[in-house]
Design a protein around this motif. Sequence first.
Motif, short mmCIF file in Angstrom:
data_model
loop_
_atom_site.label_atom_id
_atom_site.label_comp_id
_atom_site.label_asym_id
_atom_site.label_seq_id
_atom_site.Cartn_x
_atom_site.Cartn_y
_atom_site.Cartn_z
N UNK A 65 0.88 -1.21 -0.07
CA UNK A 65 0.05 -0.11 0.02
C UNK A 65 0.82 1.27 0.09
N UNK A 66 2.14 1.16 0.57
CA UNK A 66 2.82 2.41 0.72
C UNK A 66 3.80 2.68 -0.42
N UNK A 67 3.68 1.84 -1.64
CA UNK A 67 4.78 1.79 -2.64
C UNK A 67 4.41 3.08 -3.45
N UNK A 68 3.10 3.32 -3.53
CA UNK A 68 2.89 4.15 -4.74
C UNK A 68 2.70 5.90 -3.78
N UNK A 69 2.63 6.93 -4.80
CA UNK A 69 2.53 8.10 -4.34
C UNK A 69 1.34 8.61 -3.50
N UNK B 278 0.48 10.92 1.51
CA UNK B 278 1.32 10.55 0.40
C UNK B 278 2.07 9.04 0.89
N UNK B 279 2.60 8.32 0.05
CA UNK B 279 3.04 7.10 0.18
C UNK B 279 4.43 7.44 -0.13
N UNK B 280 5.52 6.20 -0.50
CA UNK B 280 6.53 6.13 -0.51
C UNK B 280 6.98 6.76 -2.01
N UNK B 281 6.11 6.75 -2.91
CA UNK B 281 6.42 7.55 -4.22
C UNK B 281 7.22 6.62 -5.19
N UNK B 282 7.05 5.22 -5.39
CA UNK B 282 7.91 4.64 -6.32
C UNK B 282 7.07 4.53 -7.41
N UNK B 283 5.89 4.66 -7.48
CA UNK B 283 5.00 4.72 -8.90
C UNK B 283 4.09 5.68 -8.50
#
Length: 290
Positions: free
Chosen positions: A152-156, A177-182
């Motif tokens: 769940x945290x991988x996306x923006x 906001x998540x970790x923003x990988x995608x």
Amino acid sequence: MNIQGKLIIIGGAVDKGSFTETDLDKNAAKNLNFFEAGILKRIIDESKHKGNSRIEVITTASKIPKEIGPEYVKALHYLGADNVDVLDIVRREQASEPEILDRLKAADVVMFTGGDQLRLTSILGGTAFHDILLDKYHNEDFVYAGTSAGAAAASNNMIYQGSSSEALLKGEVKITSGLGLIDGVIIDTHFVQRGRIGRLFQAVVGNPKVLGIGLGEDTGLLITHNTKMEAIGSGLVIIVDGREIKDTNLTQVELGQPISINHLVTHVMSINDTFDLTTFKMTIKSSQYV
């Protein structure tokens, strides 16, 4: 941007308090059911050095890291990965310590466990660890794998709260906001089993440009170059595409009132199906029309 890394997001199994729900199980080993054997093996196979890849299991999201971490190490060893360790970061200061940063720099794979994704982003977000993680994902043959909270945290954009039963009442779903990988997607986990489709509907109707991804348990997505998604595992992936929404009452109703949506497009993916994030086209691997 040509992303060099790979993203493997997994719907999870019996987790320990993901989102605001709790489903505690005294036997921590069940948090890593061996249904994941196929997905975990795929993580190893997709990594740079296969069984020799350096894998760091990151237990930051979990409230019981000393129980969960060793279960992943044991399972990965069983599947042929010999260079695995647990990296438990519990305070923001640790995410800037040279020893921890050096371990991340040396990693070929990071495996983020389940738990609470808001804990994960609040500890790691904006730190030197986060910066290195993004740099490695953008520029190296590197695998970010995450299950439940880690997915769940991988996306923006990240869903961090919202009950399943009241998800289509205005204001019930909370996003940060998540970790923003995608970018351009939003991910929900334990999707089918916990009836969370309403949460994803509300997330998408509020920003129809964002593609909703609902991961069932036993299920994952392999995302390469942030453009192609392949379903892996034994369950289902639900894709919610809001670009063709024709009408909604979202801005007209009060908080707590039901939301109406006209013409919300959904797709259901199972193992080996693919979805192109540039064309928004799905391909069914075993189509009856081929």
